[in-house]
Design a protein around this motif. Structure first.
Motif, PDB file in Angstrom:
ATOM      1  N   ASP A   1      31.727  21.262  45.141  1.00  0.00           N
ATOM      2  CA  ASP A   1      32.735  22.298  44.961  1.00  0.00           C
ATOM      3  C   ASP A   1      32.027  23.619  44.704  1.00  0.00           C
ATOM      4  O   ASP A   1      31.154  23.689  43.839  1.00  0.00           O
ATOM      5  CB  ASP A   1      33.575  22.020  43.706  1.00  0.00           C
TER       6      ASP A   1
ATOM      7  N   HIS B   1      47.515  21.104  42.659  1.00  0.00           N
ATOM      8  CA  HIS B   1      47.652  22.327  41.864  1.00  0.00           C
ATOM      9  C   HIS B   1      47.287  23.504  42.754  1.00  0.00           C
ATOM     10  O   HIS B   1      46.887  23.316  43.906  1.00  0.00           O
ATOM     11  CB  HIS B   1      46.796  22.265  40.585  1.00  0.00           C
TER      12      HIS B   1
ATOM     13  N   HIS C   1      45.583  27.726  42.495  1.00  0.00           N
ATOM     14  CA  HIS C   1      44.989  28.763  41.645  1.00  0.00           C
ATOM     15  C   HIS C   1      44.563  29.939  42.505  1.00  0.00           C
ATOM     16  O   HIS C   1      44.370  29.799  43.723  1.00  0.00           O
ATOM     17  CB  HIS C   1      43.801  28.212  40.839  1.00  0.00           C
TER      18      HIS C   1
ATOM     19  N   HIS D   1      46.934  22.298  46.712  1.00  0.00           N
ATOM     20  CA  HIS D   1      45.955  21.365  47.294  1.00  0.00           C
ATOM     21  C   HIS D   1      45.798  20.146  46.420  1.00  0.00           C
ATOM     22  O   HIS D   1      45.842  20.230  45.195  1.00  0.00           O
ATOM     23  CB  HIS D   1      44.604  22.049  47.520  1.00  0.00           C
TER      24      HIS D   1
ATOM     25  N   ARG E   1      40.318  16.937  37.838  1.00  0.00           N
ATOM     26  CA  ARG E   1      39.244  16.916  38.825  1.00  0.00           C
ATOM     27  C   ARG E   1      38.044  16.268  38.153  1.00  0.00           C
ATOM     28  O   ARG E   1      37.603  16.744  37.108  1.00  0.00           O
ATOM     29  CB  ARG E   1      38.871  18.328  39.274  1.00  0.00           C
TER      30      ARG E   1
ATOM     31  N   ARG F   1      34.578  23.231  49.742  1.00  0.00           N
ATOM     32  CA  ARG F   1      34.069  21.861  49.576  1.00  0.00           C
ATOM     33  C   ARG F   1      32.995  21.676  50.631  1.00  0.00           C
ATOM     34  O   ARG F   1      33.220  22.022  51.799  1.00  0.00           O
ATOM     35  CB  ARG F   1      35.150  20.795  49.821  1.00  0.00           C
TER      36      ARG F   1
HETATM   37  O1  GTQ Z   1      39.297  20.710  43.319  1.00  0.00           O
HETATM   38  O2  GTQ Z   1      40.751  22.208  42.752  1.00  0.00           O
HETATM   39  O3  GTQ Z   1      35.236  21.838  40.763  1.00  0.00           O
HETATM   40  O4  GTQ Z   1      40.350  23.609  40.638  1.00  0.00           O
HETATM   41  C1  GTQ Z   1      36.873  23.198  39.759  1.00  0.00           C
HETATM   42  C2  GTQ Z   1      38.171  23.652  39.742  1.00  0.00           C
HETATM   43  C3  GTQ Z   1      37.400  21.777  41.619  1.00  0.00           C
HETATM   44  C4  GTQ Z   1      39.645  21.675  42.628  1.00  0.00           C
HETATM   45  C5  GTQ Z   1      36.506  22.269  40.703  1.00  0.00           C
HETATM   46  C6  GTQ Z   1      39.089  23.165  40.665  1.00  0.00           C
HETATM   47  C7  GTQ Z   1      38.697  22.219  41.605  1.00  0.00           C
END
Ligand code: GTQ
Length: 355
Positions: free
Chosen positions: A169, A114, A116, A155, A78, A122
């Motif tokens: 983010d 990925h 999590h 995603h 990212r 967003r």
């Molecule tokens: O877009 O999945 O700013 O996993 C920090 C961790 C964005 C993302 C971030 C993340 C993402």
């Protein structure tokens, strides 16, 4: 009462030296005296280590462009520049509980799939026709859209347009990490397969109707893109049908339409309209809040700091810092905070006016 260093006030400091050998022996057993730290642990009022801060988009954007030349999304996973609260350097925190970053993605790039446990939001600043895909459904993103990546959903983000795409983010990973509940995994492939048509989630739950027997186990809203066009219309209509709140003018929370609660179970999200000429009453709450300016001009005072506001600027009001707005034109602000977590745990407090 407690002193600044956390000592309980009744502790006889002169006698403390004689106790030092005991403290040293106790430390060998991994034990420590509470009376030397209690004041800093159980404070009379919130004492956020975060400070008020503001980032002008015009200052930050060149750094984002430079990052594009220095590293690809593939390499970085990212491409994000993290907002570091000046009171919490090196911790990737904008408040003790919240993360904020600017993510930039160039035409043709894909930020690989990925998932999590941490939830993400967003908030789109620039560009169009870039997508984010959540659990097999894509949504195209436009400025002002509020997009959710629910916990543990695959995603990826891709930019199929010919313009740069920039968004904020917001993540809850610091809360997840506080309770040591983080998991993540990479997808074996650049992007996750598309399995549902675009708009499927909105069709199912976006119109105050829901398919019979619709089931979900998640507390996160199944709507993962709240388009700005609709949010803007709601604010406009509410501003014509309600009186403005003295502190917030017209402020609406994003909700999960299935249960009426916070769209994300760990992060409160909101959009507000302060009409031209509006001067808000001072307000403070225990919810440290990140604001992004969507439209308009004005200023905000957070504690003793005053910031001039322009579109796409970001600023933060830590817990218990008074906040006061002046709108020079219709001012529209997106914001997110940890209020929902505090509400659920009976911790949230607010104070209106100068009290
Ligand atoms: O877009 O999945 O700013 O996993 C920090 C961790 C964005 C993302 C971030 C993340 C993402």
């Amino acid at each position: 009462m407690a002193a600044e260093d956390g000592f309980v006030e009744t502790v006889d400091r002169a006698a403390e030296e004689g106790r030092t050998p005991f403290y040293e022996r106790a430390r060998e057993r991994n034990l420590a005296p509470l009376w030397r730290v209690l004041g800093g642990l159980v404070t009379e009022e919130p004492r956020s280590p975060a400070v008020p801060a503001h980032w002008a988009y015009s200052d930050v954007r060149p750094y984002l462009i430079e990052a594009c030349d220095l590293i690809s999304t593939e390499e970085a996973e990212r491409r994000v520049l993290v907002f570091e609260n000046p009171g919490l350097p090196g911790q990737s925190r904008i408040t003790p509980s919240l993360f904020a970053g600017y993510q930039i993605i160039r035409p043709g790039e894909v930020a690989p799939a990925h998932r999590h446990v941490a939830s993400a939001l967003r908030f789109i600043l620039e560009g169009k026709d870039a997508y984010t895909a959540v659990a097999g459904e894509r949504t195209m993103m436009e400025p002002g859209d509020f997009v959710i990546t629910p916990s543990w959903t695959w995603h990826d983000h891709g930019n199929e347009s010919d313009e740069l795409m920039v968004w904020i983010d917001g993540l809850d990973m610091h809360m997840v990490n506080l309770v040591s509940a983080s998991f993540r995994e990479g997808y074996p492939g650049r992007s996750h397969p598309v399995t549902r048509p675009e708009g499927a989630a909105m069709a199912e739950v976006g119109f105050n109707l829901v398919p019979v027997d619709f089931e979900t186990t998640s507390q996160t809203s199944p709507i993962f893109n709240y388009p700005y066009r609709r949010t803007r219309e709601a604010l406009e209509m509410v501003s014509r049908t309600r009186a403005p709140d003295a502190c917030h003018a017209f402020k609406m929370h994003y909700i999960n339409p299935l249960n009426g609660k916070s769209a994300i179970p760990t992060i409160t999200t909101a959009m507000q309209l302060l009409p031209k000429g509006f001067r808000s009453s001072s307000y403070k709450s225990t919810a440290g809040t990140v604001f992004s300016v969507v439209e308009g001009k004005g200023s905000v005072t957070v504690g003793d700091m005053r910031f001039q506001l322009a579109p796409k600027d970001l600023f933060v009001a830590p817990s218990w810092f008074p906040i006061q707005f002046e709108a020079e034109s219709d001012l529209i602000l997106f914001s997110y905070s940890d209020r929902i977590v505090q509400d659920k745990l009976d911790l949230f407090r607010e104070s209106r006016g100068d009290a």
